[in-house]
Design an enzyme around this catalytic site. Structure first.
Site, mmCIF file in Angstrom:
data_model
loop_
_atom_site.group_PDB
_atom_site.id
_atom_site.type_symbol
_atom_site.label_atom_id
_atom_site.label_comp_id
_atom_site.label_asym_id
_atom_site.label_seq_id
_atom_site.Cartn_x
_atom_site.Cartn_y
_atom_site.Cartn_z
ATOM 1 N N ASP A 1 -10.135 -5.639 -3.294
ATOM 2 C CA ASP A 1 -9.540 -4.577 -2.484
ATOM 3 C C ASP A 1 -10.437 -3.344 -2.561
ATOM 4 O O ASP A 1 -10.660 -2.799 -3.643
ATOM 5 C CB ASP A 1 -8.146 -4.271 -3.041
ATOM 6 C CG ASP A 1 -7.342 -3.310 -2.195
ATOM 7 O OD1 ASP A 1 -7.938 -2.376 -1.626
ATOM 8 O OD2 ASP A 1 -6.113 -3.482 -2.125
ATOM 9 N N SER B 1 0.831 -1.201 0.000
ATOM 10 C CA SER B 1 0.000 0.000 0.000
ATOM 11 C C SER B 1 0.872 1.261 0.000
ATOM 12 O O SER B 1 1.650 1.471 -0.929
ATOM 13 C CB SER B 1 -0.967 -0.047 1.188
ATOM 14 O OG SER B 1 -1.985 0.921 1.068
ATOM 15 N N HIS C 1 -7.336 -6.016 0.767
ATOM 16 C CA HIS C 1 -6.168 -5.170 1.031
ATOM 17 C C HIS C 1 -5.401 -5.609 2.278
ATOM 18 O O HIS C 1 -4.432 -4.964 2.663
ATOM 19 C CB HIS C 1 -6.644 -3.720 1.197
ATOM 20 C CG HIS C 1 -5.568 -2.690 1.061
ATOM 21 N ND1 HIS C 1 -4.945 -2.417 -0.139
ATOM 22 C CD2 HIS C 1 -5.002 -1.841 1.970
ATOM 23 C CE1 HIS C 1 -4.057 -1.454 0.034
ATOM 24 N NE2 HIS C 1 -4.060 -1.089 1.301
#
Length: 277
Positions: free
Chosen positions: A221, A145, A254
């Site tokens: 995600d 991320s 995620h």
């Protein structure tokens, strides 16, 4: 460096150290996994950069990477995501301030006094690792991320310093999405040209190159479309003839359930590159 945690893991040691950072002007924690072979020889290093809200604990406790680092004889260094402490500027939100350093060098007050994560990751931390641990000069970088963003930026801006780069669910166009725009405005100011130094897609479009980029992205995600935009990276790499291994995964989100599912393949990928001569 002060040893504050030590855990036997897959024949090696998962340790956590504390040290004072000259770059960040605060105490910092960093996770270091030393595989069994580190007792007798110097090994290459994989740096892992974590995402928003994380610290040095998330990756070392949730990813299961130690099994693969032991198998492939790689030291894994997992720093915190920002400067820390009551004297360090912060914000009452998860995507700015402590836990959200964005791996850049802030130029705007009050952030510019401590938020120099780019310098910390590129210069200070590798020097400490080389001094305190049985590490060779060969290193690679990965992250998740916000940390995937950091890994891509550091590799693209310093292609001779990192043997390989990979990322999970990276923010590939931060200057074009809310997470990046809000953080960059605070840390770097309103001059958007300064933002582009920390934008992987922009860096590639300006001619920055690496030999290859590996990315895994989950298609369930919640942040994929609004914040991450992996296809932007795929497109610019195709245009600029940069080799990629970009994989999309149905059903994965995620979280570290995703990271832990594929971290073994990422470590094997880096090990293959790091062990080439």
């Amino acid at each position: 460096m002060e040893l504050i945690e030590k855990h036997a893991s897959f024949g090696g040691w998962q340790n956590v150290y504390r040290h004072y950072s000259q770059s960040l002007k605060c105490e910092m924690n960093v996770g270091v996994y030393l595989p069994p072979k580190a007792e007798n020889e110097k090994l290459p290093v994989l740096y892992w950069l974590s995402g928003l809200t994380c610290n040095e604990q998330n990756f070392i406790t949730k990813s299961g990477m130690q099994r693969y680092a032991a198998e492939h004889n790689i030291i894994v260094v997992a720093p915190d995501t920002s400067p820390r402490g009551s004297h360090v500027a912060d914000a009452d939100r998860y995507d700015l301030g402590q836990g959200a350093g964005f791996y850049l060098n802030a130029t705007q007050a009050p952030w510019n006094e401590h938020y120099k994560m780019y310098d910390y990751i590129r210069n200070e931390l590798p020097n400490l690792v080389m001094h305190h641990f049985p590490a060779t000069a060969r290193k690679s970088i990965s992250g998740h991320s916000m940390g995937g963003l950091g890994a891509l930026v550091l590799a693209l801006r310093n292609p001779d310093e990192y043997v390989s780069v990979s990322a999970f669910s990276p923010i590939v166009s931060p200057s074009q999405v809310p997470w990046g725009q809000q953080a960059f405005a605070a840390y770097l100011g309103e001059n958007k040209d300064a933002w582009l130094d920390y934008d992987p897609v922009s860096l590639i479009s300006q001619g920055q190159r690496v030999a290859e980029i590996m990315v895994d992205q989950g298609l369930s995600d919640d942040f994929y479309a609004e914040q991450l935009r992996t296809p932007n990276l795929e497109k610019i790499c195709q245009e600029m003839n940069i080799k990629t291994l970009i994989r999309y995964h149905e059903g994965y989100d995620h979280s570290y359930y995703f990271v832990s599912s594929f971290i073994g393949e990422h470590i094997a990928y880096h090990a293959n590159k790091l062990n080439m001569r």
